[in-house]
Structures are given as structure tokens and as C-alpha cells.
Design a protein around this motif. Structure first.
Motif, PDB file in Angstrom:
ATOM      1  N   UNK A  96       0.733  -1.187   0.158  1.00  4.80           N
ATOM      2  CA  UNK A  96       0.013  -0.034   0.086  1.00  4.80           C
ATOM      3  C   UNK A  96       0.899   1.048  -0.040  1.00  4.80           C
ATOM      4  N   UNK A  97       0.259   2.600   0.191  1.00  2.19           N
ATOM      5  CA  UNK A  97       0.851   3.741  -0.028  1.00  2.19           C
ATOM      6  C   UNK A  97       0.370   4.747   0.932  1.00  2.19           C
ATOM      7  N   UNK A  98       1.054   5.484   1.358  1.00  5.18           N
ATOM      8  CA  UNK A  98       0.578   6.635   2.518  1.00  5.18           C
ATOM      9  C   UNK A  98       0.532   8.032   1.917  1.00  5.18           C
ATOM     10  N   UNK A 105      -2.065   9.727  -0.589  1.00  7.06           N
ATOM     11  CA  UNK A 105      -1.327   8.456  -0.960  1.00  7.06           C
ATOM     12  C   UNK A 105      -1.053   8.195  -2.445  1.00  7.06           C
TER      13      UNK A 105
END
Lengths: 350, 350, 350, 350
Positions: free
Chosen positions: A200-202, A293
Motif C-alpha cells: 500500500x501507500x500513504x 497517498x
């Protein structure tokens, strides 16, 4: 409309795609006689490069800028400054499967419908690579601003909801992630590592401050200084919110708390973020930007093809986990470009 | 720079002060053949008038707009549309003492330092009265947009930190304070009454939605649709923050939550707020604005005189307690002006 | 595009039609602190009025300008200056038959095809009446220029091919037709009377000089000072040619004759007309404009109807025989607007 | 101001100097999907190169253009198109003595006073070399116009006062000097040879025609089509006069002769040059430009030094005798850029 041009009397016009020949642009309206060379610009550009931190892509670009005009014997001549940064590391093969599919959260869908075709290689014009040209423009703007002692400082104040407890803008230049507080870095690193593991990403929050800005910059009504700053920063991909001073917090305050009393020594507080009625007040200008994100995630997502058939995608390639830290010098550049434009415009009033 | 002009192919240029002859402007680039008359514009303008709610000023203006050109036999001719709204209710005596003192939180300080003099009567050009001209421009923009079925809806979602629990944009037109939820109104009224008793003011949050916007509006890089919307809204006095879609909330989400999956029937969610890569996606466009408390408070505040001597001030006159609800039609107008400009610009691509 | 706006940092936006409510506009970017009142502007506007000469229309307008904003206690405030001139003498009945027919040599045909409809009363927006707003803008521009000692002088040098033998710009303000040589006036009057008797009209040549212009105004490449002057003057209806300095005569000269040698005391000649490489040289700026004969003639002309059926027309109404002298103050205004814009822009380079 | 940008919705921004790295630019607003490659642009650029005629310089540049962005798989993508032409033949030694002296008739004086310094090598930014970038922009504009069948033809009609007796625009592409009449070429060659022997230079007249232009292009009042054409052409160095249709000849005609009667089959004549009231009429657009003699002459001229001391100069280097023929493709490009901008702007009115 000149949609690839930013600014009026001091302006930057850019071009270039992720996987084309390179990115470049033209800086117009820079006063003559300012010391400028490729090394000075390169220094700024190097700050935007992927570092060794956890958040970065593994794509490596030397990002070497070449100034093509407008500088003679080490000084600007007052004519337009052309520049170019050649692309070097292009593995188009990574992106070939994207010709037929829209990546969720990306510009693919909009470009395809707007133009009827698109350069799908790495996002084409919508790639973050475009921002390298902004940093070059910002470096020249900084040189203009520096003549008046104006400084632009950028810092990250939160990543993935983990906020720094203190904000010391001066720390950011030396800190990983341009963090405004070195103490927060280990927590961010741990968080980013965990997010990366989950595919995932933030997102995060970036704060820009401008120091030593003279009173009087900005124009009333439509071209308020804060309106132009919002335009500048919201025009950077991934930014979804811009605030000045107290920002959304001002909606919670009462007038008696939000007003900044005036004393002969100056303002007693800076809830306004350095702008009153659209005009700089001489206090520090404070801008905060919400950064979403990165939409390229290593998880399966539902999407459609060019022909609107359902499909799924796992976005490959070499991507960042978080737009921070790389977006920080870009936002600094946008603020610098905005202020240089207003500074030069203001002189005519003298 | 044309700082009193908003827009490129569809533009609004304004003039006017709080206590001068009136406010007015010129709308340029409106296509020919659109049905337009003073009554249609007046309807929009009437929505901006102080109502009978607790938040409003007691200053009464009939705010009657006169269209001076560009309309012939009930239709626009394609030429520039001049308009004027005469000032009627000017009690300059209320403001006379402000010539020598800067009101905290107001534009006085910036104007004085920028221009060396100012029309101090009621804020002069920096008065909220200026926004009447924006609403006129917005009314014409709405007429252009309506031809494509595009609608702009505005609503208040929070006042003084009291947030509505549901958002139903359609309710707002009929609700006091343009509240997005009728159920919240009694709480807001009570809160505002209490704030008024304490001689204070409050801020709030306004949400604007644009419906039926075609895919493809906006320009990549600098003139992103969201960047122009941020510029439009942040350029309204009292606005300190602008967000698109999830806004600052996006900084807290992960990519897997923030991305909007695509299905053949359309997007599965709208975290993006209707804009991807700076280009409209065909979903509803969602903008939120943080509105600061009105700086004119009935409490003693520290400030300085023109000659930088310490003094204190209790701002008299007839002032609002909250910029909501009057700011709602103004923000709608700014979004309408922005979209009309992009809509007309986009046609050329066909 | 803002097609009804002229100028960048000092700009004029106009509106209004021949037989609507009136004409007006907005002047933006005027520095604060300049002495300005309606009387000063009215003086310029009065110069544009039909005089008692043979060339004029019998339509009488008081052309009273009202300044609506941007001036406080006799000085400009730096904010936008709105103004309006109400139409008074409108005999729409004179023009009613023009709804169905295109007048040869007029804008009717273009407007109808561009917009699909038009305000046919007296030419609507394409009427020479529109130029009253330019003169107002020019009056404010002159006030800005006067602070630097810059003066704009206009004169007629030829009517109907009858050229003045000497050019003394200073004479023109007092001379009928703004003639550059009082001795030529009787010949012009006789010629115009003869043309009028034959139901015809004539053209002429107007010369504008700008004095005391500082060195350095104008921008290289596209925004050359002479390019902007050509744009300014060719944008006045009836102008079909614009030249700088030697103009078309330069095409006949050799380099050795056309070059202006430099001496320590200054230039030895002024073939260049005060502009070198697009930048003012400090010499007088000299612009000449070819003015076509007024297309409204009292003779039968072949034309077509809205439905492209053949017909003939004798244009009635109250028309001038020659656009000179009324065009002279208009062209002065356009040159003044251009120079004020560049002057204010230039200051920022200091 | 963006003084190095030309155009609004279709725009060209340029940079570059005679003896720097090269010249280049950015084309913005080009619609997506237009076939474009370097070969097509190169063809136009080759027309601007010095030929073997008597008028030309002996400086040889391959002038190879490289498109750097905005084109994907042979089609424009709708994003900005960057391009660059590297300088190859730079003999800076030829120009070194010009650092201290102003060449009469050149931009040296203006640049020095405007900027306080200048790139004196070969005129720097004021060199005719700058026009190569205009031709590239014009080539893309032509591709846009060609989609609507619009053609731009340029021709020389006079050199050194020797006028062609017939004008056949179609002949010019194949004729030396782009002469509008092959029969005049021997006279011109003889004249130029004679002028060259006397160490002098000559001027001339260039005519540009635009064919198949739709009715309705251009904006009333300030942005008249003819005003923009005048701006475009007067902005080319060496042009001292611009006329539309009859031009200065219109000042000699009567209304009855100058008006173009309308018949159901169309206009009976084209004195107007294809523009009525600032809007294209559907007839051929006719522009004529007066070109001054090249100021670099091989004769001794009086001038001053940087320190205003008297001196004399014989300008060396490799110079043309006449700006014709090389200026012809440049003026074609400027007309093409102007029309493409208006064409794209007009579509939005549909």
C-alpha cells in the motif's frame, strides 16, 4: 490560456513527459544581472531526487539540467531562459500493459477522455517527472527572491497520520523526509516500511514557510496572494487541500481568538499565516498542503479497459510509497514562483 | 496581471467599494444567444442578501442590478456585458474613526502599506460588498452551464465547529444558513446567539458541489481544474482553506482506500472529488472551504494607528456574526465562473 | 482571451453599444495616489465630440463620464476604476431597417456570422461610440504618463489625399480637424464639402507622437513596443495600416540612409521612429495610421439581406464624412494606454 | 506579460540567442490527434535557410529541429510541444568588438539601456536567428489550420523600390526571393548585386495571404483579427509597417470605391483585405509588411561606445543584404500562429 505557463510577469512554461526525450521549459521575465549558473539550479534539482529512504522509488535519474539561453557570462540577461533535463532511465517495457487500462487514482482516465489518446508510458505528461521543470523554475525564482532576503522553507509535518509534535522548519533541509522534527523520523520509517509490506501507500502533510516577505505583495479581489498560493500548490499532482495560516482550524475559532492583535513591535500572533485581505502582512507566510497517498499500489484493484470492460490491475514499475519527501522541493518551488511573480509586479508601484 | 479580472475565455472584471457609488463589472466571453435578463441575475443576487437569520448584518441594501450592455431582445449578443449595482445604504459616519486605525484581522493594514492610502469607509474595495459583483458574474456563468445541464449547489456543513451529521445538498437552498441538514439549524442558531451575546464571531465550513460536469474539463500541469477551483475559492475574503474530495482527510488514508475503483457503470466511490490529474472525471465535483470568523468583533482589541502608536478598538457598524450564510452564493458563483471558463475552453478541442 | 480588455499590468476593459444604456469600462492597475477626477477625464472626452466642422455628424451626445470607483478624496486608490457614460441621443428609428441588411464596409456581416444575431442599432458594439470608453482609459493613462513627463500628441496629416506640407504637432490641439498645419485646413474643408455633396466619404492619415519616453520600454521578441503600438492602433475601427518611423518608406531606403547614427549628444536622425529592436530609444515615438473612408455613404450600394438575397441600400442616419478628426483623440488614447502599460511594467526591472 | 509568449489558446513561447546553445520553444494548446513529426517541421524550417541567392548571408546552419515532447506515435497528444534547434556555426570572434559599441539601427542600444548588460554576440536574443523558433511554431500552426483547409501563402512584392507588376502568390514558393512574379527576379538580383558592391543594404515589401479562412474569426474591439495580425507582423524585427487590404491606399479612396459590395455569390471586391469590423469575412486575408533595409552595412557609420564616446564602425560578419527572402517564411509563420489561435478560440462559440 497557456495552461503550461505559470505566472504573469515572472513566468515558467514547461514541457515534457516521463518517457519522452526529457522535460524542460522556459523562464520568462527574470530580471537581468542576477548571478545564475547550472550548478546553482542543479543543487535545487538534486533535492528532488529519490533518496535512499524507505519512501523512494528505485528509478535513478541523474536529472542533469542544462541552461540553454538567457545567461551570459554568469548573469541573467533579462531574456528568456530555456532549459532541458534529458530522460535517461526509461524502461518503457514496465508500462506497456497500461495502454489499455486506466490506473485507479491516476490521470489516465481524464487524459484519455479529454484528448482521445494519451502517452501512457509512465503517465506521460501527468507523471511526477514533470515537476523537475518546476524545481528548475523555482531555483531561478529563489535567486530573484534572495536578492530581497526572502527565503522559502519546506518541511513534512505528518506522514500516514503520524504528526510531528514540534515544527522547526530549519531542521527539514537536513532531515530524512524533510521532516520538521528529527524525532519523528524513526516512527515514519517504521510506518512506511509496514505500509510497503502491505503493498500500500500513504499520504501526509507538507508545510511551506516564506520568510522576510515584504508587506504589500498580492492583489486585492481575485489575485489575492493566498489565492495564487492555493492555485500554485493545488496544481501539484497529489495535493488535495491547501490552507493558509490556521486554515481549516480557523473554522473552529472565534474572531477574538483568530484575529492577530497589532502592537508597535508587530503582530502579536500569526493566525492569518502572513496574509490579510490577500496582501502579505510582513509576517511569515504559512501554507499547508494535504498530500494524498500515491495511487500506484501493489494490490489488485478493480478498473476498466479503454473499451470500458471490467478488469483488474496490480500496478508494477518502480514507484514511491509516499509522495513525501520528493514533493517538498516541488511545493517550495511553486511558492517561490508565486512570490517572485508578485515581488516583480509590486516594484512597478514604487 | 489584470488583478480585478477572473477567467480567461469567460471572464469577469469587477470594480467598486463599500461606500462609493456602487459595485459593478464586465462579463466577457459569454456566448451569444443565451437567454438573459435582469430578473434572472437579480434572483441570484437576492440569495446573497442579509436575511432575517441571527448571523446577519442589519445593513439593508436593495442590491438592484442593472445590465448595461451585451443583451439585446432578451439574449446575449456575444459582446461584453456591463452591469452596475448602486450603493444605497451608506452610513459613512459609522466608519469615520477607522481612517487612523487598523482593524485586526482586516485588510486595512495590507492596503495601507501597499498603496500608501486607502478608502477606509467600510473596508473600501476589501469590503464583502465587492462579492455582489461576483454573484452577478456567477449568475451569467450558471446560465452558460445550464445549457449543458451543469448545476452548482452550495451548502453550509458546519458553523462554530458544530457539524451537520448528514449532507443533503438539495436541502440547502430552502434552509436557513443554507444548511445541508435542516436538523442542525436550531443548534446553529442557539450557538450564534450565544456568540453574539459575547461580542464575538464564528467561522464555519462551506461545501460546493457541481453536478453533471462533463469528463475532460481542466488542463494538465498548472491549470488543473482543482488548482483553478482553489484559486477561485481562496480568493474570496474569509476563506483560509480549500480542499477537493477527501481533502486533508486524504493525508490520513492509504492508497487502497483513497483510490476510486472503476467499474463499467462508473466509479465505485468519489474520494477524488471529481478531479483526476487535474481533469474532471464526470463525477460530482466537491469543494470544501474553511471560512474564518468575521474579524469585526464587538470586543476591545489591541491595534496600532497609522503612525504605529498603540491603541485599542471596538469595531462598531452593522456587522455579521458569521460569513455564513452570505458567503455560500459567492462561493457557488466562483465555482460557476471557473467551470464556465473551462467549459468554453474545452469546446475548441472538439 | 478577454477580448474586451486591453493591456496587462495597466489595463482597460470596456463594454457598451451605440443604442444601449451607454458605454463604460474598468481601468485596472492604475497606481495609487494619482490625482484624478471626472473633470480631468471629461476634458479628454470632450475632444472626441463631434465639433462644428464639416466632417462631423449632427448626433449630439453630452458624453458625460461618471467615475464609479477607485478614486477617494481626489486620488486613485490603486483599486479598479469603474466608469460609465450614459447614451442620451438615440434615435433607434433611424436604424430599424438595418436589421435585415448588411451595410457594405461595416462590421454587420462579420457579427452576424460570428454570433448568429446582432444588435443592429447603429452598429451596436461595433459602433464608433465604443471608442468613448477608450478615451476615458487614455485619460487615466495620460495622468500616469504625465508623472514621468511623457506627452502624447496627435494630428491629422492628410485628408482625401491632400497632405499637409509641414507637420507641427503642437498646432494640432487648436486646429480644426487636429490638422498638423493650419494652412491646409481650408483645402480640407473645401474637399470635404465637395465629397459630402457627392454623397461620399473620405479617408486620411493620422500621426501620433510620444515625447519624453524613457529609453527601455518594450519587450523583445513578441511584445515589442512597436508591435503593441500596431496592435493598439489597428484595433481602432477604420484603421487599415500602421507604420512606425519611416514605415513603408523604409522599404525604399538603403541601410546607409535608414540607419540613425549615434552621437554623444544623441541620435542624428529618427528614421526608426523611436523604437530599436522593439525597445524605446528615448527619441520621439512616431506612429502613423491609415484611416479608411467611413463606409456609411449616401449613395446606393449593392448588398444582401440576412437571407442572402440581393438588395441595395442607402445608409441614412447621422454620419460623419471622415473619421478624422474624431479618431485622433482615440488613437492618442490607444498610444497612451500602451505606453502606460509598458512604463509600469518596466519599473519592476529597476 | 510573458513577453516571449505569443498567443492565448494556441501559444508559442521561445528562447535562445544567436551564439548561445541554440534556439527553442514550447507550443501550447495544440489539439490532440494531429499528425506531426520532425520532418514536417523541418520542411518549413528549411524554407527559412539562407539560399544561394545574392541576398543571403554565407553563415551556414543545418538548423535541425528536434521535437522534445507532446508527440506520441506520430500524433500530437494535446500536451505542450517542446523543441530545440542547436546552434552550430558560431564564429564568436567575428562579433567580439561589438561588446563596446552600439551598431546603428540595431537593438544593441535598447537592450543595453533596458537590461544594463547584453549578450552582444551576433545580436544575442535580438538576432534574426530567434525567428527560427517562430517558424517551428508556425509549422505546427499550419498543421492545425490545414485541417480546416486554411492555407498561408507569402511572397515578396518589392525589393529596393522595384515592385513586381503582377502578384501571383502561388508562384512564390518556387521563385527565388519568394517573388510573386518570376519576371521581376533578374531585376532584383541585379539591384541587390549593385547594392552589395556599394556596401549597402535594401528593404522591400512582403505580402501574406490566408486562403479559406472561415467567416467569424477575430474578436471585436481590442482583439480584432487585423489588430492581432498587425501585432504579429510588426513584432518581427525589420518590419516597420503593416497594412490590411488597401492599407495606406485606403486613405486615398472614397467610401464608394473602398466599400466592397455584397452579392449573393459573395463580395464583389476585397478592398477590406478579408476583415470587416475586426472579424474575418471569408475572403482572402491580405497583409502587407514594409521591411526595412538590414542595418548591418559594410560602410563606416558614426556611433558611440558603451561610455557614450564617439566612434565609428563598419559592421563585419556574415550578413544578408536584404531581409527578404528569409523573412517571408517568418511572416507566414506569424500569420499562421495568429489564425490558429483564433480558429481554436472560435470553436468554443459553436
Amino acid at each position: 490560456m497557456n495552461a503550461n505557463t505559470f505566472g504573469s510577469v515572472f513566468s515558467l512554461t514547461t514541457f515534457g513527459e516521463s518517457h519522452g526525450a526529457g522535460v524542460g521549459g522556459v523562464i520568462d521575465g527574470c530580471p537581468a544581472g542576477i548571478a545564475l549558473d547550472e550548478a546553482l539550479v542543479q543543487t535545487e534539482l538534486d533535492r528532488r531526487k529519490p533518496g535512499t529512504g524507505m519512501a523512494g522509488t528505485t528509478r535513478k535519474e541523474s536529472d542533469t539540467v542544462r541552461l540553454l539561453s538567457g545567461v551570459f557570462e554568469g548573469k541573467t540577461t533579462g531574456t528568456s531562459i530555456g532549459f532541458f533535463i534529458a530522460n535517461e532511465s526509461q524502461r518503457s517495457g514496465d508500462y506497456g500493459n497500461l495502454a489499455q487500462v486506466f490506473r485507479p487514482g491516476h490521470a489516465d482516465f481524464g487524459y484519455q477522455h479529454k484528448y482521445g489518446l494519451r502517452d501512457y508510458r509512465g503517465g506521460g505528461r501527468s507523471s511526477g517527472r514533470e515537476t523537475a521543470a518546476r524545481v528548475v523554475g523555482g531555483a531561478v525564482a529563489r535567486a530573484v527572491l534572495a536578492q530581497q532576503g526572502i527565503e522559502i522553507l519546506g518541511a513534512s509535518t505528518a506522514i500516514g497520520g503520524i504528526e510531528a509534535s514540534t515544527i522547526v522548519m530549519e531542521e527539514a533541509r537536513a532531515c530524512p523526509y524533510f521532516a520538521c522534527d528529527a524525532a519523528i523520523v524513526p516512527q515514519w520509517e517504521e510506518h512506511i516500511a509496514s505500509v510497503r509490506r502491505s503493498g500500500d501507500t500513504v499520504g501526509g502533510v507538507v508545510r511551506i514557510e516564506a520568510r522576510n516577505v515584504p508587506v504589500g505583495l498580492g492583489e486585492p479581489v481575485f489575485d489575492k496572494l493566498d489565492a495564487r498560493l492555493a492555485y500554485a500548490c493545488m496544481g501539484v499532482g497529489a495535493v488535495k487541500g491547501v490552507s493558509i495560516g490556521e486554515g481549516f482550524g480557523a473554522a473552529l475559532l472565534r474572531g477574538s481568538s483568530n484575529n492577530d492583535p497589532l502592537h508597535p513591535q508587530g503582530f502579536a500572533s500569526n493566525h492569518a499565516g502572513g496574509v490579510l485581505g490577500g496582501i502579505s502582512s510582513g509576517q511569515n507566510i504559512i501554507v499547508e498542503c494535504a498530500v494524498k497517498p500515491i495511487p500506484s499500489i501493489a494490490q489488485e484493484q478493480q478498473t476498466v479497459t479503454l473499451h470500458n470492460e471490467p478488469t483488474s490491475i496490480i500496478v508494477g514499475g518502480r514507484h514511491d510509497i509516499c509522495a513525501i519527501p520528493r514533493i517538498v522541493p516541488v511545493l517550495e518551488a511553486m511558492v517561490a514562483l508565486t512570490l517572485a511573480d508578485f515581488l516583480l509586479l509590486q516594484r512597478r508601484m514604487g
